[in-house]
Design a protein around this motif. Sequence first.
Motif, PDB file in Angstrom:
ATOM      1  N   ILE A  51       7.865 -61.917   8.288  1.00 40.96           N
ATOM      2  CA  ILE A  51       8.854 -62.632   7.657  1.00 40.96           C
ATOM      3  C   ILE A  51      10.120 -61.768   7.456  1.00 40.96           C
ATOM      4  N   LEU A  99       1.593 -62.962   9.439  1.00 42.37           N
ATOM      5  CA  LEU A  99       2.870 -63.475   9.413  1.00 42.37           C
ATOM      6  C   LEU A  99       3.915 -62.530   9.099  1.00 42.37           C
ATOM      7  N   ARG A 151      12.396 -76.384  12.844  1.00 43.89           N
ATOM      8  CA  ARG A 151      12.650 -75.128  12.771  1.00 43.89           C
ATOM      9  C   ARG A 151      14.254 -74.653  13.024  1.00 43.89           C
ATOM     10  N   VAL A 182      10.891 -65.899  11.284  1.00 43.64           N
ATOM     11  CA  VAL A 182       9.266 -65.882  11.022  1.00 43.64           C
ATOM     12  C   VAL A 182       8.689 -65.859  12.192  1.00 43.64           C
ATOM     13  N   ASP A 183       7.678 -64.954  12.217  1.00 49.54           N
ATOM     14  CA  ASP A 183       7.078 -64.760  13.521  1.00 49.54           C
ATOM     15  C   ASP A 183       5.481 -64.705  13.194  1.00 49.54           C
ATOM     16  N   TYR A 184       4.769 -65.652  13.887  1.00 54.36           N
ATOM     17  CA  TYR A 184       3.257 -65.615  13.740  1.00 54.36           C
ATOM     18  C   TYR A 184       2.569 -64.851  14.740  1.00 54.36           C
ATOM     19  N   LYS A 228      -0.677 -64.319  15.973  1.00 54.76           N
ATOM     20  CA  LYS A 228      -2.264 -65.004  16.062  1.00 54.76           C
ATOM     21  C   LYS A 228      -3.250 -63.937  16.279  1.00 54.76           C
ATOM     22  N   TYR A 264       3.258 -70.695   8.617  1.00 57.35           N
ATOM     23  CA  TYR A 264       4.571 -70.559   9.632  1.00 57.35           C
ATOM     24  C   TYR A 264       5.217 -71.991   9.794  1.00 57.35           C
ATOM     25  N   ASN A 265       4.393 -72.875   9.641  1.00 61.43           N
ATOM     26  CA  ASN A 265       5.015 -74.340   9.545  1.00 61.43           C
ATOM     27  C   ASN A 265       5.807 -74.689   8.286  1.00 61.43           C
ATOM     28  N   TRP A 323      -1.015 -70.016   9.912  1.00 57.07           N
ATOM     29  CA  TRP A 323      -0.520 -70.969  10.895  1.00 57.07           C
ATOM     30  C   TRP A 323       0.259 -72.189   9.744  1.00 57.07           C
TER      31      TRP A 323
END
Length: 365
Positions: free
Chosen positions: A83, A81, A306, A72-74, A76, A30-31, A27
């Motif tokens: 990319i 992650l 973002r 970028v997709d996280y 969960k 991702y940030n 996470w």
Amino acid sequence: MKIVRRDLVRDGPGSVKMVPVDSDDLWFAYNLIAPGDSVMAVTVRKVLREAASGGRDAERVKLKLEIKVEAVDYDKVGTVLRIRGKNVLENEHVKIGAFHTLEIELQRPFVLRKGVWDSLALDVLHQASDPGASADLAVVLMQEGLAHILLVGRSMTTTRARIETSIPRKHGPAIAGYDSALNKFFENVLQAFLKHIDFSVVRCAVIASPGFTKDQFHRHLLLEAERRQLRPIIENKSRIILVHTSSGYKHSLREVLDAPNVMNMIKDTKAAQEDPDRACYGPKHVEVAHERLAIQTLLITDDLFRNADVETRKKYVNLVESVKGSGGTAHIFSSMHISGEQLAQLTGIAAVLRFPLPDLEDIEM
């Protein structure tokens, strides 16, 4: 997050090699990762080779790729992650400019390169290496035999401990072992509480559970604090709040953040309640308020940073730094956090003002 190597210049270029150790680290990544950055990691790619028969065989090969980030997709649920971007590293299997999706998983090292490591990226990097440094709220989410210690920060939530103890049933022949098992469980939670909750950083600690588990643990905590003279707990017992939740699992955190007696990160401040002219919403109103040096507290969602447009990101980074420079404070909220969702409904940017600006209403958003 394990930081292996750091070679960067503030407000300049550089790279950081890191290894995600737990799901919270993904996470943080991702940030950190934004469009325009580049990420290098070892990946697996399917390649076609000429077979002896004259046909083609598909083979999976391990290779190092560096891609220029486009999205970028996280995930969960899958703890991964993804990319997506174009390859920028010469490779016999993947042409330069070919699209590829890198998957960053736990324990998989990667190198992140940025053209500019601005103050916000450095803040996230600092939080990644020390997640407790900026947590505003600590939560002990529990039920009999299970507890999670969570730190809720300005932009993300991290799990610091998970405690599980087998508790025998309260009825029948096993009842004799019930009390000692429960006490052992409470002692383990107490040790984790002391280790991970720093009252010089967090505003308050919430103990949350279904039924009476929270009350029993709270009583155990205070009694043991007096008996052992645990100063951090004795001196901050007024900052420990009890909340009812439906379970001790992490999904119940939302119930904690929604509870009326928990100080939400986004709340109507006293000034805003007493005088609506002391709050403003929307980019234009916030901009004008800042020009007049009226911003006491800036509230902004991470979605605004973002943005793929470098100039837009730079604009909001400069705004945050400028508000801090003029003596104000800035809180950045995650779009995946309940507080960020609330702020996103109010245009994603808001401010609490030092003094009323009633004429702001006349300015078109």
